[in-house]
Design an enzyme around this catalytic site. Structure first.
Site, PDB file in Angstrom:
ATOM      1  N   ARG A 173       0.782  -1.128  -0.014  1.00  0.00           N
ATOM      2  CA  ARG A 173      -0.022  -0.029   0.036  1.00  0.00           C
ATOM      3  C   ARG A 173       0.961   1.060   0.043  1.00  0.00           C
ATOM      4  O   ARG A 173       1.622   1.645   0.824  1.00  0.00           O
ATOM      5  CB  ARG A 173      -1.065   0.107   1.188  1.00  0.00           C
ATOM      6  CG  ARG A 173      -1.907   1.394   1.184  1.00  0.00           C
ATOM      7  CD  ARG A 173      -3.077   1.219   2.164  1.00  0.00           C
ATOM      8  NE  ARG A 173      -2.579   1.270   3.594  1.00  0.00           N
ATOM      9  CZ  ARG A 173      -3.310   1.196   4.588  1.00  0.00           C
ATOM     10  NH1 ARG A 173      -4.955   1.394   4.414  1.00  0.00           N
ATOM     11  NH2 ARG A 173      -3.161   1.485   5.962  1.00  0.00           N
ATOM     12  N   ASP A 457      -4.007   3.743  13.888  1.00  0.00           N
ATOM     13  CA  ASP A 457      -3.031   4.242  12.720  1.00  0.00           C
ATOM     14  C   ASP A 457      -3.456   5.505  12.658  1.00  0.00           C
ATOM     15  O   ASP A 457      -4.476   6.047  13.198  1.00  0.00           O
ATOM     16  CB  ASP A 457      -3.027   3.227  11.641  1.00  0.00           C
ATOM     17  CG  ASP A 457      -4.548   3.132  10.822  1.00  0.00           C
ATOM     18  OD1 ASP A 457      -5.394   3.822  11.149  1.00  0.00           O
ATOM     19  OD2 ASP A 457      -4.655   2.278  10.063  1.00  0.00           O
TER      20      ASP A 457
END
Length: 538
Positions: A173, A457
């Site tokens: 990613r 996150d």
């Protein structure tokens, strides 16, 4: 410190950061020339699309709800097209583990028993220069099976398995389109972080992966429209041409994690057809996107405490079921959201309760038709695997389950008011704690922070600060009837800040400054990482 590197084609590429270990292996003249080609081809379109985001957000703020696009109805109504057949290593994705590309996490993820590893260079990875280069080094070492790690306590970590194909399929990613890489400039302009992450991984590993029976696979984050998917597709086409790799070798799974992208899922798959491997329900960023886009629209879009916004909320059910329907009618994989629980070795009773919630969450996803799901910790892999094993039986996915019972419904996607729960002082304090503690961790280079047994996150930190901003500016009230004001929340920030456990070298002072700016300021920065990156990160 800065330096100028002469790329193979003679371009001057400025590296405006002190050199880090093994940087010369990654920033070769040939690799930099490749990045320069990508940058020059797409820098203008990227800026145009970022400007379109702002214009669209302005229309939403002025009362125009998102809707399915009339100009692309033909794409949605045409039943003749589908995405490319599943690529090697992507046929069975029933459990994917996620995490940053630090050395220990890379080894643990690849030894986890999951089917895939989402190797994260985005929300769980602080984009410090050492992390940007180190992540690329670790990915190469993992693919070459030469990666190992020794912890401070002497514990050694090494890869199991006999070959790369014995391990989880790697899906990288890169950063989203909005983030620049200020340490790498071409023609005096910072290159997009997305192109750095994608370009370096693809340049160094595409041919290696093909030879090993896999391919260069990616997760694409934070897309807000099908035009942004079209941009990625054009990047893929050029990148494959430059390296002489057949078109369609790259495969990408798009995270549907913005409210505007939810109305363009079929169009996104269409733009990436030959390069598409499906969609993922990026639940945390999706909630953040809803708050961000409707933050000035009043009570209709005000959500309760963060922990009350679950996947059973009406607007979340509408979004995830539509995602499965969209993917399966186009022969694409539908991947479910993150289970963020971090088990505690010291509290088995709490673990059992949490594992039960994870099991229920994955059972709901499998029942809805998802082909797989995400977990944040290796201990959750067998829990999720058991659920999907039972649901799938002897087949690798359930793409043939079309979910024709799901009807696209714009009003259902926007039914935020149907979310049950209250705003509480406990919820405000929890948002402050998570926001400050996460930003502090991020500033020290750790973008995946275990806080109160959850893996936080950037997306979850964005929810925390965005809720506070919205509650203040909407003059929302708590369950006790107290109006949430900037002054009161400022007092709570001071109290929570004073209760933190400080340590030598911590970045809590800087974190408090960033959090106060992005949560309590008059203006609303579109991403908290932008001011933090610009002012505090090397």
């Amino acid at each position: 410190m800065s330096s100028t590197v002469e790329a193979r084609t003679g371009e001057a590429v400025a590296v405006t950061a002190a050199a880090v270990e093994r940087q010369e292996e990654i920033l070769t003249p040939e690799a930099l020339a490749f990045l320069a080609e990508l940058h020059r081809a797409f820098v203008g379109r990227r800026q145009e699309l970022l400007q379109r985001r702002q214009e669209r957000r302005g229309r939403i703020s002025n009362g125009v709800d998102p809707d399915f696009l009339p100009e692309t109805a033909e794409v949605r109504d045409d039943f003749s097209w589908s995405v490319a057949p599943l690529a090697p290593g992507l046929e069975d994705r029933r459990v994917e583990i996620t995490g940053p590309c630090d050395r220990k996490m890379t080894i643990n993820a690849l030894n986890s028993g999951a089917k895939c590893w989402m190797a994260d260079l985005e929300d769980s990875s602080t984009p410090s220069w050492s992390n940007v280069i180190g992540g690329q080094v670790n990915l190469i070492d993992a693919i070459e099976r030469r990666i190992d790690f020794t912890a401070d306590n002497g514990k050694e970590y090494r890869l199991g398995g006999q070959a790369l194909t014995d391990l989880p399929t790697i899906i990288v990613r890169p950063r989203g389109w909005h983030l620049p890489e200020r340490h790498l400039q071409i023609d005096g302009v910072p290159i997009a972080g997305s192109l750095v992450d994608f370009g370096l991984y693809f340049f160094h590993n595409a041919k290696r992966l093909i030879e090993l029976g896999r391919g260069p696979y990616f997760y694409l984050p934070k897309l807000e429209s099908h035009l942004e998917a079209r941009l990625w597709n054009d990047v893929f086409v050029l990148a494959q041409d430059l390296l002489g790799i057949p078109q369609g070798t790259i495969r990408a799974t798009v995270l549907i994690e913005t409210i505007t992208a939810a109305f363009e899922m079929e169009e996104i798959l269409y733009e990436l057809r030959v390069h598409s491997s499906g969609l993922n329900a990026g639940r945390w960023d999706y909630i953040f996107s809803v708050i961000k886009n409707f933050r000035e629209r009043g009570p209709r879009f005000v959500l309760p405490d963060r922990d009350r916004v679950t996947m059973t909320a009406p607007f979340m059910r509408a979004y995830t079921e539509l995602l499965v329907r969209t993917c399966h009618r186009r022969s694409a994989s539908a991947i479910g959201g993150m289970a963020a629980f971090i088990p505690s070795r010291r509290d088995p009773e709490a673990n059992e309760v949490a594992m039960g919630k994870v099991r229920a969450d994955k059972t709901r996803e499998a029942g809805d038709g998802f082909d797989g799901s995400w977990v944040a910790h290796p201990d959750l892999v067998p829990v999720a695997m058991a659920v999907f094993d039972e649901a799938l039986g002897g087949v690798p996915n359930q793409i043939e389950r079309l979910r024709e019972d799901v009807v696209p419904d714009a009003a259902a996607l926007l039914d935020v008011a149907g979310t049950e729960g209250d705003i509480t002082e406990r919820g405000i304090r929890a948002n402050v704690e998570v926001g400050v503690r996460y930003i502090e961790s991020w500033l020290r280079g750790n973008g995946a922070a275990a806080i109160n047994n959850l893996m936080e996150d950037a997306a979850t930190a964005e929810i925390s600060r965005s809720q506070i901003w919205q509650w203040i500016n909407s003059e929302a009230r708590t369950d006790t009837g107290r109006t949430i004001t900037r002054e009161w929340v400022g007092t709570l920030v001071e109290e929570e800040f004073g209760a933190l456990d400080r340590f030598e070298g911590d970045r809590f002072d800087d974190a408090k400054e960033v959090f106060t700016e992005v949560a309590l300021g008059e203006d609303y920065p579109t991403f908290l990482t932008l001011p933090a990156y610009a002012r505090f990160l090397c």
